[in-house]
Write a protein that holds these residues in place. Structure first.
Motif, mmCIF file in Angstrom:
data_model
loop_
_atom_site.group_PDB
_atom_site.id
_atom_site.type_symbol
_atom_site.label_atom_id
_atom_site.label_comp_id
_atom_site.label_asym_id
_atom_site.label_seq_id
_atom_site.Cartn_x
_atom_site.Cartn_y
_atom_site.Cartn_z
ATOM 1 N N ILE A 176 -0.924 -8.059 18.072
ATOM 2 C CA ILE A 176 -0.772 -6.868 17.218
ATOM 3 C C ILE A 176 0.137 -7.199 16.037
ATOM 4 C CG2 ILE A 176 0.125 -4.510 17.121
ATOM 5 C CD1 ILE A 176 -0.644 -4.198 20.076
ATOM 6 N N GLU A 177 1.241 -7.849 16.329
ATOM 7 C CA GLU A 177 2.224 -8.175 15.291
ATOM 8 C C GLU A 177 1.583 -9.044 14.200
ATOM 9 O OE1 GLU A 177 5.944 -8.960 17.206
ATOM 10 O OE2 GLU A 177 6.726 -9.912 15.403
ATOM 11 N N ALA A 178 0.820 -10.058 14.609
ATOM 12 C CA ALA A 178 0.196 -10.966 13.642
ATOM 13 C C ALA A 178 -0.807 -10.226 12.763
ATOM 14 C CB ALA A 178 -0.484 -12.113 14.388
ATOM 15 N N LYS A 179 -1.607 -9.350 13.370
ATOM 16 C CA LYS A 179 -2.616 -8.619 12.593
ATOM 17 C C LYS A 179 -1.958 -7.648 11.615
ATOM 18 C CE LYS A 179 -6.633 -8.762 15.652
ATOM 19 N NZ LYS A 179 -7.579 -8.010 16.441
ATOM 20 N N LEU A 180 -0.924 -6.947 12.083
ATOM 21 C CA LEU A 180 -0.270 -5.976 11.211
ATOM 22 C C LEU A 180 0.498 -6.666 10.088
ATOM 23 C CD1 LEU A 180 1.008 -3.247 13.702
ATOM 24 C CD2 LEU A 180 -1.171 -3.414 12.517
ATOM 25 N N ASP A 181 1.035 -7.831 10.388
ATOM 26 C CA ASP A 181 1.745 -8.596 9.359
ATOM 27 C C ASP A 181 0.798 -8.937 8.209
ATOM 28 O OD1 ASP A 181 4.390 -9.332 9.058
ATOM 29 O OD2 ASP A 181 3.903 -11.464 9.298
ATOM 30 N N THR A 182 -0.420 -9.310 8.574
ATOM 31 C CA THR A 182 -1.431 -9.623 7.550
ATOM 32 C C THR A 182 -1.758 -8.375 6.725
ATOM 33 O OG1 THR A 182 -2.339 -11.240 9.071
ATOM 34 C CG2 THR A 182 -3.736 -10.603 7.222
ATOM 35 N N VAL A 183 -1.909 -7.232 7.407
ATOM 36 C CA VAL A 183 -2.223 -5.983 6.693
ATOM 37 C C VAL A 183 -1.092 -5.627 5.719
ATOM 38 C CG1 VAL A 183 -2.595 -3.499 6.990
ATOM 39 C CG2 VAL A 183 -3.644 -5.098 8.561
ATOM 40 N N ILE A 184 0.146 -5.808 6.175
ATOM 41 C CA ILE A 184 1.291 -5.487 5.306
ATOM 42 C C ILE A 184 1.283 -6.375 4.061
ATOM 43 C CG2 ILE A 184 3.819 -5.614 5.151
ATOM 44 C CD1 ILE A 184 3.893 -4.722 8.104
ATOM 45 N N LYS A 185 1.056 -7.680 4.290
ATOM 46 C CA LYS A 185 1.135 -8.626 3.166
ATOM 47 C C LYS A 185 -0.037 -8.487 2.203
ATOM 48 C CE LYS A 185 3.930 -12.121 5.457
ATOM 49 N NZ LYS A 185 3.840 -13.176 6.455
ATOM 50 N N THR A 186 -1.221 -8.193 2.728
ATOM 51 C CA THR A 186 -2.410 -8.221 1.868
ATOM 52 C C THR A 186 -2.826 -6.845 1.353
ATOM 53 O OG1 THR A 186 -3.842 -8.057 3.801
ATOM 54 C CG2 THR A 186 -3.337 -10.282 2.997
ATOM 55 N N GLU A 187 -2.459 -5.771 2.070
ATOM 56 C CA GLU A 187 -2.923 -4.437 1.635
ATOM 57 C C GLU A 187 -1.781 -3.511 1.247
ATOM 58 O OE1 GLU A 187 -5.670 -2.357 4.205
ATOM 59 O OE2 GLU A 187 -6.373 -4.270 5.018
ATOM 60 N N ILE A 188 -0.838 -3.345 2.165
ATOM 61 C CA ILE A 188 0.145 -2.266 1.976
ATOM 62 C C ILE A 188 1.168 -2.619 0.898
ATOM 63 C CG2 ILE A 188 1.942 -0.905 3.107
ATOM 64 C CD1 ILE A 188 0.279 -1.186 5.699
ATOM 65 N N ASN A 189 1.836 -3.750 1.047
ATOM 66 C CA ASN A 189 2.891 -4.065 0.083
ATOM 67 C C ASN A 189 2.373 -4.260 -1.339
ATOM 68 O OD1 ASN A 189 4.975 -3.624 1.776
ATOM 69 N ND2 ASN A 189 5.408 -5.763 2.230
ATOM 70 N N PRO A 190 1.215 -4.919 -1.535
ATOM 71 C CA PRO A 190 0.705 -4.961 -2.910
ATOM 72 C C PRO A 190 0.443 -3.561 -3.477
ATOM 73 C CG PRO A 190 -0.406 -6.594 -1.567
ATOM 74 C CD PRO A 190 0.421 -5.761 -0.632
ATOM 75 N N GLY A 191 0.029 -2.622 -2.606
ATOM 76 C CA GLY A 191 -0.266 -1.266 -3.067
ATOM 77 C C GLY A 191 0.971 -0.487 -3.463
ATOM 78 N N ILE A 192 2.037 -0.604 -2.676
ATOM 79 C CA ILE A 192 3.235 0.201 -2.986
ATOM 80 C C ILE A 192 4.229 -0.556 -3.875
ATOM 81 C CG2 ILE A 192 3.104 1.773 -1.023
ATOM 82 C CD1 ILE A 192 4.996 0.061 0.529
ATOM 83 N N ALA A 193 3.857 -1.797 -4.261
ATOM 84 C CA ALA A 193 4.743 -2.553 -5.155
ATOM 85 C C ALA A 193 4.860 -1.878 -6.519
ATOM 86 C CB ALA A 193 4.229 -3.980 -5.320
ATOM 87 N N ALA A 194 3.837 -1.105 -6.895
ATOM 88 C CA ALA A 194 3.874 -0.395 -8.176
ATOM 89 C C ALA A 194 5.031 0.601 -8.211
ATOM 90 C CB ALA A 194 2.547 0.313 -8.401
ATOM 91 N N HIS A 195 5.460 1.051 -7.041
ATOM 92 C CA HIS A 195 6.595 1.978 -6.947
ATOM 93 C C HIS A 195 7.855 1.227 -6.521
ATOM 94 C CE1 HIS A 195 3.734 5.331 -7.203
ATOM 95 N NE2 HIS A 195 2.951 4.548 -6.475
ATOM 96 N N SER A 196 7.819 -0.086 -6.649
ATOM 97 C CA SER A 196 8.925 -0.958 -6.226
ATOM 98 C C SER A 196 9.302 -0.745 -4.766
ATOM 99 C CB SER A 196 10.156 -0.760 -7.121
ATOM 100 O OG SER A 196 9.848 -1.143 -8.417
ATOM 101 N N GLY A 197 8.313 -0.343 -3.975
ATOM 102 C CA GLY A 197 8.552 -0.140 -2.547
ATOM 103 C C GLY A 197 8.010 -1.312 -1.746
ATOM 104 N N ALA A 198 8.401 -1.361 -0.504
ATOM 105 C CA ALA A 198 7.895 -2.394 0.412
ATOM 106 C C ALA A 198 8.153 -1.924 1.835
ATOM 107 C CB ALA A 198 8.605 -3.723 0.167
ATOM 108 N N ILE A 199 7.331 -2.414 2.766
ATOM 109 C CA ILE A 199 7.625 -2.138 4.176
ATOM 110 C C ILE A 199 7.668 -3.454 4.937
ATOM 111 C CG2 ILE A 199 6.457 0.118 4.049
ATOM 112 C CD1 ILE A 199 4.477 -1.140 6.165
ATOM 113 N N SER A 200 8.363 -3.434 6.033
ATOM 114 C CA SER A 200 8.356 -4.615 6.901
ATOM 115 C C SER A 200 8.186 -4.158 8.345
ATOM 116 C CB SER A 200 9.641 -5.428 6.733
ATOM 117 O OG SER A 200 10.712 -4.726 7.307
#
Lengths: 266, 114
Positions: A176-200
């Motif tokens: 689960i951790e490996a799959k979600l890490d990929t989602v964070i790096k490839t989908e979520i963080n690039p999306g919210i980077a426009a608001h200077s946000g990030a999740i981990s």
């Protein structure tokens, strides 16, 4: 008698003077600046410490006996209700039943879906969170009594909360951790980077996911919407078996919540 | 968020005392407590009223200028404008010389027995 409005705007006693147009004054940019390095004699910024909030004694008073005690709290959005049981309902993992079609994963959820208006059920540790359709009007009270009665009856019968097939299909936390890490790096963080946000990803316990929000997301009033409508959906598409997704961020902590200054390097 | 007219605080200090008078800070502005009794010596209980008359985006007690301050427990009764008052109990915490203590909490959501 004409009103002051008609006098002023409809050619009454005093016609309004034409407004002299001036060149617009230069507007200061609202964009926050990166923090300056501390100068000598400059007072360091003070942080805020939070004491733990103690439970209300009137609610935690024991009623005695073996009867399962259940309390319920309606969330501010009025669409969900958290039902708290005095003993663990599920230990070590959690289960999210998004629709009545998937209720076979949980015999407990199956009983709760029999109540009119229930749209989804999340069972995690001591709590059962029930969402209801926005089409259901009126107060929650009668619905909660019905749900609470079904939960008590189910737990007293010692029937299973989740099905064997759900447990058999549950991936281990490393996967689960490996799959979600990929989602964070490839989908979520690039999306919210426009608001200077990030999740981990803080950690995965069983199939319960703990995340932390940073940068522009920490303290943001819209962070809950980002979590529910963006992060939840992306995570559940990647790993349908994950249960609760919990935000561990202290949204008031630190010296820079609500994004008064850009983090260094942004 | 309603306007907070006044609040009453009752705070017990642990083994490490706080030197100097206690002040509260509403949205970054320091203000004096009213109706003060007791103190912040080791084991002492401080009771006072604050009258911010404003919307509390942050409500803090100023921490020590030097050393640590051990807070054993404290409770705050908030009196919002036009609403019933409510109380929150807080547990033990240590405040150091670079920190202030949060004393604000929203009204808890109502809980019902099922």
């Amino acid at each position: 008698m004409p009103s002051w409005f008609s006098k002023v705007f409809k050619g009454g006693a005093a016609a309004p003077k034409p407004i002299e147009k001036k060149a617009p004054a230069p507007v200061a940019r609202a964009r926050p600046t990166a923090p300056k390095p501390p100068e000598e004699n400059e007072k360091p910024k003070r942080t805020v410490v939070h004491a733990p909030i103690l439970p209300d004694e009137s609610l935690s008073a024991s009623e005695g006996g073996d009867k399962i005690r259940i309390k319920a709290r309606i969330e501010p959005d009025q669409q969900s209700c958290v039902i708290l049981v005095d003993r663990p309902v599920l230990d070590g993992f959690s289960v999210w039943i998004p629709t009545a079609e998937s209720k076979a994963d949980s015999p407990l959820a199956e009983k709760l879906f029999e109540v009119d208006g229930v749209t989804s059920v999340l069972v995690h540790n001591f709590t059962i969170t029930v969402n209801r359709s926005p089409l259901v009007k009126g107060d929650w009270e009668s619905m909660i009594k019905d749900l609470g009665g079904r939960i008590r009856e189910h737990l007293e019968s010692e029937a299973t909360v989740v099905s064997d097939s759900f447990l058999a299909d549950l991936p281990n936390s490393e996967i689960i951790e490996a799959k979600l890490d990929t989602v964070i790096k490839t989908e979520i963080n690039p999306g919210i980077a426009a608001h200077s946000g990030a999740i981990s990803l803080s950690r995965v316990e069983g199939n319960t996911v703990y995340i932390e929000m940073m940068g522009g997301c920490q303290g943001c009033a819209a962070s809950d919407i980002t979590l529910r409508q963006g992060i939840h959906q992306a995570f559940r598409e990647a790993v349908p078996q994950i249960g609760a997704i919990l935000d561990t961020t202290d949204h008031t902590a630190g010296t820079n919540p609500y994004f008064t200054e850009l983090p260094v390097g942004m | 968020m309603p306007r907070l007219d006044t609040f009453d605080i009752k705070l017990t200090t642990g083994d490490t005392p706080l030197q100097g008078p206690l002040k509260f800070i509403i949205n970054g502005f320091p203000l004096e407590f009213e109706n003060v009794s007791g103190g912040t010596g080791a084991g002492e209980t401080f009771e006072a009223t604050g009258a911010p008359g404003s919307f509390p985006h942050s409500l803090l007690v100023h921490g020590p200028e030097e050393g640590d301050w051990e807070v054993k427990e404290f409770s705050v009764t908030y009196h919002p404008a036009g609403e019933e008052p409510y109380s929150i109990r807080f547990g033990a915490v240590t405040v150091d010389s670079a920190s202030d203590l949060n004393i604000w909490s929203d009204r808890p959501l109502p809980v019902m027995n099922v």
